[in-house]
Design an enzyme around this catalytic site. Structure first.
Site, mmCIF file in Angstrom:
data_model
loop_
_atom_site.group_PDB
_atom_site.id
_atom_site.type_symbol
_atom_site.label_atom_id
_atom_site.label_comp_id
_atom_site.label_asym_id
_atom_site.label_seq_id
_atom_site.Cartn_x
_atom_site.Cartn_y
_atom_site.Cartn_z
ATOM 1 N N ARG A 14 0.848 -1.198 0.000
ATOM 2 C CA ARG A 14 0.000 0.000 0.000
ATOM 3 C C ARG A 14 0.879 1.243 0.000
ATOM 4 N NH1 ARG A 14 -2.508 0.520 6.126
ATOM 5 N NH2 ARG A 14 -0.531 0.665 7.238
ATOM 6 N N VAL A 59 10.418 -7.582 7.196
ATOM 7 C CA VAL A 59 11.774 -7.070 6.974
ATOM 8 C C VAL A 59 12.646 -7.189 8.220
ATOM 9 C CG1 VAL A 59 11.109 -5.487 5.130
ATOM 10 C CG2 VAL A 59 11.092 -4.690 7.515
ATOM 11 N N TYR A 149 10.776 7.511 15.482
ATOM 12 C CA TYR A 149 10.708 7.699 14.026
ATOM 13 C C TYR A 149 11.851 8.596 13.548
ATOM 14 C CZ TYR A 149 8.614 8.470 9.422
ATOM 15 O OH TYR A 149 8.382 8.509 8.071
ATOM 16 N N THR A 184 -0.774 8.704 3.035
ATOM 17 C CA THR A 184 -0.751 7.252 2.996
ATOM 18 C C THR A 184 -1.604 6.700 4.132
ATOM 19 O OG1 THR A 184 1.161 7.136 4.475
ATOM 20 C CG2 THR A 184 1.607 7.260 2.102
#
Length: 271
Positions: A14, A59, A149, A184
């Site tokens: 996505r 991942v 982040y 997103t």
């Protein structure tokens, strides 16, 4: 240039990853799509049709990423380009963030990038290919509540800088992508789950709080792959944040957001 090239993309189910996959497929690239969301990534592969191989892998697991890369090389003969795009975000101040949530962001956004690139790198070197590491404006700027982040995205920028030096003599190109707010599912989920995050975004200068569509962002990133760019900024003003980083992290640069944090804490339960 991209026609016939084999491109491996993580976080492909996505958002930016899916938009990149569609554009690259239109240009004739053969795709290796990786995402932990098996249903989503298989649905995308079904939409695209031929010359697509799918792996429902995490991942964070190097062994599965290496197995995916080896299988892709067996299937297509090479991996020419790898896009380390998979990432997560979580808003919470350092004082209250759950350690597991902090760790998950660092592991996915930083260790996951290493696992992806390391798994694909032997083929990338053999074919004088290209690596694109997806970082962020957060590589340059600090937003309260986004310590994990920001740390992860600053880390992957430096990872790309080091890798670029290490593999240049092999004819391999390495780029890092730095984008501001991209519309997103990940951004929408963070806004929905953390009203404080939305409040802080509203305090940013107008350009910094505007969103870019995933398709527009993907178009810039695909162009960066085609031109083997060292860095791509989306929108273009993000490049200024890199040069202004010392000023943005000064006491004066911190002041407005510090006031916002104080207001949020005052309004929160127990504040």
């Amino acid at each position: 240039m991209l026609c016939g090239k084999v491109v491996m993309i993580t976080g492909a189910a996505r958002g930016i990853g899916a938009s990149m996959a569609r554009l690259l497929h239109q240009r004739g690239a053969r795709l290796v799509l990786v995402d932990i969301d098996e249903h989503g990534v298989r649905a995308l592969a079904g939409e695209l049709g031929d010359d697509v191989v799918v792996f429902a892998d995490d991942v964070n697991d190097f062994d599965t990423m290496q197995a995916a890369a080896e299988t892709a090389v067996t299937r297509f003969g090479a991996i020419d380009v790898v896009v380390a795009n998979a990432g997560v975000e979580h808003w919470a101040p350092v004082l209250t963030v759950e350690p597991e949530a902090f760790r998950r962001v660092i592991e996915t956004n930083l260790i996951g990038v290493f696992n992806t690139v390391r798994a694909a790198l032997p083929s990338i070197i053999a074919h004088r290919g290209y690596v694109l590491v997806v970082a962020s404006t957060s590589s340059y700027t600090a937003l309260p509540g986004m310590a994990a982040y920001g740390a992860s995205k600053a880390g992957v920028e430096q990872f790309a800088n080091v890798l670029r030096i290490e593999v240049a003599h092999h004819g391999v190109g390495v780029g890092s992508a730095h984008m501001s707010l991209v519309d997103t599912p990940m951004l929408r989920e963070t806004r929905s789950s953390s009203p404080e995050f939305t409040t802080l975004l509203a305090a940013l200068p107008r350009p910094a709080r505007r969103t870019v569509t995933a398709d527009k962002c993907a178009a810039r990133l695909v162009d960066a792959i085609d031109k083997r760019k060292r860095r791509v900024d989306v929108p273009r003003w993000v490049a200024a944040a890199r040069w202004l980083k010392p000023a943005l992290s000064s006491p004066l640069g911190d002041r407005a957001l510090s006031r916002q944090v104080a207001r949020i804490e005052a309004l929160s339960p127990g504040g």
